[in-house]
Design a protein around this motif. Structure first.
Motif, mmCIF file in Angstrom:
data_model
loop_
_atom_site.group_PDB
_atom_site.id
_atom_site.type_symbol
_atom_site.label_atom_id
_atom_site.label_comp_id
_atom_site.label_asym_id
_atom_site.label_seq_id
_atom_site.Cartn_x
_atom_site.Cartn_y
_atom_site.Cartn_z
ATOM 1 N N ALA A 113 0.847 -1.203 0.000
ATOM 2 C CA ALA A 113 0.000 0.000 0.000
ATOM 3 C C ALA A 113 0.879 1.249 0.000
ATOM 4 O O ALA A 113 1.899 1.294 0.683
ATOM 5 C CB ALA A 113 -0.918 -0.006 1.217
ATOM 6 N N VAL A 114 0.470 2.264 -0.752
ATOM 7 C CA VAL A 114 1.240 3.511 -0.815
ATOM 8 C C VAL A 114 0.829 4.395 0.369
ATOM 9 O O VAL A 114 -0.253 4.974 0.378
ATOM 10 C CB VAL A 114 0.978 4.242 -2.147
ATOM 11 N N LEU A 115 1.708 4.474 1.380
ATOM 12 C CA LEU A 115 1.406 5.327 2.533
ATOM 13 C C LEU A 115 2.324 6.544 2.558
ATOM 14 O O LEU A 115 2.217 7.411 3.424
ATOM 15 C CB LEU A 115 1.555 4.535 3.841
ATOM 16 N N PHE A 116 3.233 6.618 1.602
ATOM 17 C CA PHE A 116 4.149 7.750 1.482
ATOM 18 C C PHE A 116 3.344 9.018 1.189
ATOM 19 O O PHE A 116 2.342 8.971 0.505
ATOM 20 C CB PHE A 116 5.142 7.468 0.340
ATOM 21 N N GLY A 117 3.817 10.150 1.733
ATOM 22 C CA GLY A 117 3.175 11.420 1.405
ATOM 23 C C GLY A 117 1.950 11.743 2.224
ATOM 24 O O GLY A 117 1.135 12.569 1.813
ATOM 25 N N CYS A 118 1.813 11.110 3.392
ATOM 26 C CA CYS A 118 0.647 11.431 4.216
ATOM 27 C C CYS A 118 0.830 12.788 4.875
ATOM 28 O O CYS A 118 1.944 13.241 5.107
ATOM 29 C CB CYS A 118 0.444 10.370 5.276
ATOM 30 N N ARG A 119 -0.282 13.435 5.155
ATOM 31 C CA ARG A 119 -0.251 14.710 5.879
ATOM 32 C C ARG A 119 -0.921 14.506 7.218
ATOM 33 O O ARG A 119 -2.043 14.011 7.301
ATOM 34 C CB ARG A 119 -0.971 15.782 5.077
ATOM 35 N N LEU A 120 -0.218 14.893 8.285
ATOM 36 C CA LEU A 120 -0.753 14.724 9.620
ATOM 37 C C LEU A 120 -0.977 16.100 10.217
ATOM 38 O O LEU A 120 -0.138 16.994 10.050
ATOM 39 C CB LEU A 120 0.248 13.936 10.460
ATOM 40 N N SER A 121 -2.108 16.295 10.879
ATOM 41 C CA SER A 121 -2.311 17.568 11.538
ATOM 42 C C SER A 121 -3.071 17.380 12.838
ATOM 43 O O SER A 121 -3.708 16.349 13.066
ATOM 44 C CB SER A 121 -3.031 18.558 10.618
ATOM 45 N N LEU A 122 -2.940 18.377 13.690
ATOM 46 C CA LEU A 122 -3.620 18.373 14.981
ATOM 47 C C LEU A 122 -4.643 19.491 14.978
ATOM 48 O O LEU A 122 -4.359 20.591 14.491
ATOM 49 C CB LEU A 122 -2.616 18.621 16.106
ATOM 50 N N LEU A 123 -5.828 19.204 15.511
ATOM 51 C CA LEU A 123 -6.859 20.233 15.599
ATOM 52 C C LEU A 123 -7.179 20.499 17.059
ATOM 53 O O LEU A 123 -7.114 19.572 17.883
ATOM 54 C CB LEU A 123 -8.131 19.779 14.873
ATOM 55 N N ASP A 124 -7.484 21.758 17.375
ATOM 56 C CA ASP A 124 -7.911 22.026 18.751
ATOM 57 C C ASP A 124 -9.400 22.362 18.768
ATOM 58 O O ASP A 124 -10.065 22.359 17.723
ATOM 59 C CB ASP A 124 -7.033 23.102 19.414
ATOM 60 N N ALA A 125 -9.906 22.631 19.966
ATOM 61 C CA ALA A 125 -11.354 22.810 20.127
ATOM 62 C C ALA A 125 -11.880 23.962 19.285
ATOM 63 O O ALA A 125 -13.034 23.942 18.842
ATOM 64 C CB ALA A 125 -11.676 23.022 21.602
ATOM 65 N N SER A 126 -11.042 24.984 19.049
ATOM 66 C CA SER A 126 -11.526 26.143 18.296
ATOM 67 C C SER A 126 -11.341 25.959 16.789
ATOM 68 O O SER A 126 -11.606 26.874 16.018
ATOM 69 C CB SER A 126 -10.799 27.405 18.757
ATOM 70 N N GLY A 127 -10.853 24.787 16.362
ATOM 71 C CA GLY A 127 -10.734 24.526 14.926
ATOM 72 C C GLY A 127 -9.384 24.896 14.342
ATOM 73 O O GLY A 127 -9.183 24.776 13.142
ATOM 74 N N ARG A 128 -8.451 25.382 15.182
ATOM 75 C CA ARG A 128 -7.111 25.677 14.672
ATOM 76 C C ARG A 128 -6.466 24.383 14.213
ATOM 77 O O ARG A 128 -6.569 23.355 14.895
ATOM 78 C CB ARG A 128 -6.238 26.292 15.764
ATOM 79 N N GLU A 129 -5.796 24.412 13.076
ATOM 80 C CA GLU A 129 -5.181 23.212 12.540
ATOM 81 C C GLU A 129 -3.676 23.415 12.412
ATOM 82 O O GLU A 129 -3.207 24.285 11.677
ATOM 83 C CB GLU A 129 -5.782 22.861 11.171
ATOM 84 N N THR A 130 -2.910 22.616 13.143
ATOM 85 C CA THR A 130 -1.460 22.681 13.061
ATOM 86 C C THR A 130 -0.968 21.469 12.300
ATOM 87 O O THR A 130 -1.172 20.339 12.726
ATOM 88 C CB THR A 130 -0.830 22.707 14.467
ATOM 89 N N GLU A 131 -0.297 21.720 11.172
ATOM 90 C CA GLU A 131 0.180 20.621 10.343
ATOM 91 C C GLU A 131 1.572 20.192 10.758
ATOM 92 O O GLU A 131 2.409 21.022 11.114
ATOM 93 C CB GLU A 131 0.223 21.061 8.875
ATOM 94 N N TYR A 132 1.811 18.898 10.630
ATOM 95 C CA TYR A 132 3.160 18.386 10.797
ATOM 96 C C TYR A 132 4.003 18.907 9.643
ATOM 97 O O TYR A 132 3.583 18.868 8.494
ATOM 98 C CB TYR A 132 3.144 16.855 10.754
ATOM 99 N N THR A 133 5.199 19.448 9.931
ATOM 100 C CA THR A 133 6.122 19.759 8.840
ATOM 101 C C THR A 133 7.525 19.363 9.270
ATOM 102 O O THR A 133 7.862 19.411 10.447
ATOM 103 C CB THR A 133 6.097 21.240 8.381
ATOM 104 N N ASP A 134 8.333 18.963 8.297
ATOM 105 C CA ASP A 134 9.682 18.514 8.621
ATOM 106 C C ASP A 134 10.680 19.657 8.557
ATOM 107 O O ASP A 134 11.837 19.491 8.871
ATOM 108 C CB ASP A 134 10.113 17.399 7.665
ATOM 109 N N GLY A 135 10.237 20.841 8.130
ATOM 110 C CA GLY A 135 11.210 21.897 7.853
ATOM 111 C C GLY A 135 11.147 23.085 8.775
ATOM 112 O O GLY A 135 11.599 24.155 8.431
ATOM 113 N N ASN A 136 10.566 22.952 9.950
ATOM 114 C CA ASN A 136 10.422 24.125 10.801
ATOM 115 C C ASN A 136 11.622 24.435 11.652
ATOM 116 O O ASN A 136 11.722 25.506 12.219
ATOM 117 C CB ASN A 136 9.190 23.985 11.694
#
Lengths: 211, 217, 199
Positions: A113-136
């Motif tokens: 199965a191709v699982l490469f290239g997934c995007r992971l993010s975290l959401l909080d109660a107010s709907g803010r979305e923080t994405e995982y990034t490798d370059g921060n």
């Protein structure tokens, strides 16, 4: 007038379906410009329980199917990230305004199965979305590009025969594995859900227990 | 008359309309071959600016060397040919050189490579008008991928050639473009490549670079 | 071919023709008076000065520093300009979503634009995280005489900032500033972007 109406009754009756058809033909724009580029179709689950997620997708090689069972085992705030070998990343200078959130996952999926290239993010109660990034973090190449696969055995990058062959050569991905993702968020960010996606509009969303 | 026309078979009506339209073109020359409006490429003297759409290019000189720069290494198959000049953007937005990649082309050479570092003998050499240059800002040998409005850059169009047998002069053709909407996707871009000028410059063997340690300017 | 047309009275046919032409003309008039693309796509602009925070729809941006000189040095390369470089530092804090401050274009009083993503221009800005300020850097090269009065347009998008909010920040460059930058002999150093305002 009534004679005219009667004489043209078929034409008049056809006006309504013609208008509907014109509207329906234009709705293609919604599909093209909006629907398929945003996450709209959720597969929901809760922390600790496996969720089955499946979708079809296209890439440069063809049309493929992806299926996996995802369990988010824990989500905790940690002082510093670790690299894929489990070693602490020393020069990760975490700024005062930030914190690290460690997302531990268990994934069961076919090694093909191709699982490469997934995007992971975290959401909080107010709907803010923080994405995982490798370059921060400047000077840090330690974090993997795809946070949901084991860095040493990433599996295929496409469903095509060449990519599948390359993956076997590199050592196939285990059929089940544990993986940790380290997400940099603002200090005080309290995640209430983990979101994982490959190809919009489908995504998996795992609700976290409220503490 | 109207009644008569309406009652003709469809084929006759269509043929009639076609003949009528053809008759209408008579005052404009009918079937006659349209005269060429383009006058063809003009001969430019060295140092005279040429207008290539938004860019103004002045070709000043040309040189060749097996190892002319700090930025790229010595040629593995022969030498580099440098067409040196001044490039100015007279429009009011940045012009990415990639959209007008073929605004300068060599002529007459038989040993030019498809582009720098494409040294595969199977693909080389190519006809001179198929050879791609790499555009450098000469003073600091950085690749010039876009030209900023109002600035004049001292540039080098760098080609790679097989061997070191080169003539004592080289001729280049230049091409201009028009900013318009593409009829295919309605996006505005630089289209309609047309020959603008041709210029012949003496070609000398240039200086080998010093291999001095790179210093920050 | 006994035509249908012959069964319909001439007056009616002429009337139908007039109606069709009138409908087409009306359509033409309406489309001619519709606002053009540049009008309905125009961004919602907020003007500001250096040091003032602009509240865009998806986050806050503030230009913190404007500098300039003949040559710049980044961790990647060093470039000398035939004109002058203007180097701009700013801080971007997204509000709700992870985003990149992609659109950063210097615009002169004469309407010339200098896009930080093109050519030798410099743009250092990462995937910024909601609530976490990121210090971004950019530099563009331009003719010194077009610098006074120039502004920078900033928006957290990659192509056109249409339909959305846009910050237009006056860089505060005067003839004196340009003279000072032209006289500089040192290199303007441009570090990479950093997360947080200080660690």
């Amino acid at each position: 007038m009534t004679a005219w109406l009667r004489g043209n009754r078929w034409g008049l009756a056809l006006v309504i379906p013609a208008l509907l058809l014109a509207l329906a033909a234009n709705s293609l724009r919604l599909q093209l410009f909006w629907w398929t580029y945003k996450p709209h179709v959720a597969t929901s689950g809760v922390q600790g329980k496996p969720v089955h997620f499946a979708e079809d997708f296209d890439d440069f090689d063809g049309h493929w199917h992806r299926a996996l069972d995802l369990t988010v085992t824990s989500v905790t705030t940690v002082a510093a990230p670790r690299d894929p070998d489990g070693k602490p990343i020393d020069d990760a200078r975490t700024p005062a305004e930030a914190q690290w959130v460690k997302v531990s996952m268990h994934v069961a999926a076919s090694p093909t199965a191709v699982l490469f290239g997934c995007r992971l993010s975290l959401l909080d109660a107010s709907g803010r979305e923080t994405e995982y990034t490798d370059g921060n973090l400047v000077d840090s190449d330690y974090l993997p590009i795809s946070p949901c696969i084991p860095d040493a055995h990433q599996g295929p990058v496409s469903g095509g025969p060449k990519a599948q062959g390359d993956a076997v050569e590199a050592g196939p991905r285990p059929a089940a594995y544990d993986v940790d993702a380290y997400v940099l968020t603002a200090r005080g960010f309290r995640p209430t859900a983990v979101r994982l996606q490959w190809t919009p509009p489908r995504y998996v969303q795992i609700a976290l227990p409220t503490t | 008359m109207w009644r008569w026309a309406i009652d003709r078979p469809l084929r006759q009506v269509v043929t009639g309309i076609g003949l009528f339209l053809l008759l209408l073109t008579a005052p404009f020359g009918g079937w006659a071959k349209a005269p060429a409006t383009a006058t063809g490429p003009e001969r430019f003297a060295v140092g005279k600016p040429m207008t290539l759409g938004p860019l103004e290019l002045t070709v000043d000189r040309a040189s060749w060397n097996t190892d002319p720069s700090n930025t790229f290494g010595p040629s593995k198959v022969g030498a580099y040919l440098l067409v040196i000049g001044h490039l100015r953007n007279s429009s009011n937005a940045m012009v990415p050189v990639g959209v007008m990649k073929d605004h300068l082309r060599l002529t007459g050479l038989t040993n030019v490579l498809a582009s720098m570092d494409v040294t595969d003998p199977k693909e080389n050499p190519v006809p001179p008008d198929k050879a791609d240059y790499t555009l450098y800002n000469a003073p600091d040998t950085t690749v010039l991928s876009s030209v900023a409005p109002g600035l004049t850059y001292e540039v080098a169009y760098v080609f790679e050639v097989k061997g070191t047998t080169l003539p004592d002069r080289v001729t280049v053709d230049t091409f201009g473009y028009t900013w318009r909407k593409s009829s295919l996707d309605q996006t505005e871009m630089w289209l309609d490549r047309t020959p603008v000028g041709t210029v012949t410059v003496p070609l000398h063997e240039g200086v080998k670079h010093s291999h001095a340690p790179t210093s920050t300017p | 071919m006994t035509s249908i047309a012959s069964r319909i009275p001439v007056r009616s046919r002429v009337g139908t023709g007039i109606l069709i032409v009138a409908a087409l003309s009306l359509g033409r008039v309406v489309t001619d008076h519709m606002p053009g693309q540049d009008r309905h796509e125009r961004p919602f602009t907020t003007a500001a000065k250096v040091g003032q925070t602009v509240h865009l729809r998806t986050g806050d941006v503030v230009v913190t520093k404007v500098d300039g000189g003949k040559a710049i040095a980044t961790p990647i390369e060093a470039d000398a300009s035939p004109g002058l470089w203007v180097a701009i530092d700013f801080t971007w804090t997204p509000r709700a979503d992870t985003s990149v401050l992609g659109y950063k274009v210097v615009r002169t009083t004469t309407g010339d634009t200098y896009d930080s993503l093109l050519g030798r221009n410099v743009s250092f800005c990462g995937n910024s995280i909601p609530g976490l300020p990121e210090s971004c850097r950019m530099a563009v090269e331009m003719p010194p005489d077009r610098m006074p009065g120039a502004v920078v347009d900033i928006a957290p998008v990659f192509d056109s900032p249409g339909y959305d909010s846009l910050a237009t920040v006056d860089l505060g460059i005067t003839d004196e500033t340009v003279k000072k930058w032209q006289a500089r002999t040192d290199v303007v150093k441009i570090p990479m972007n950093t997360v947080g305002t200080g660690s």
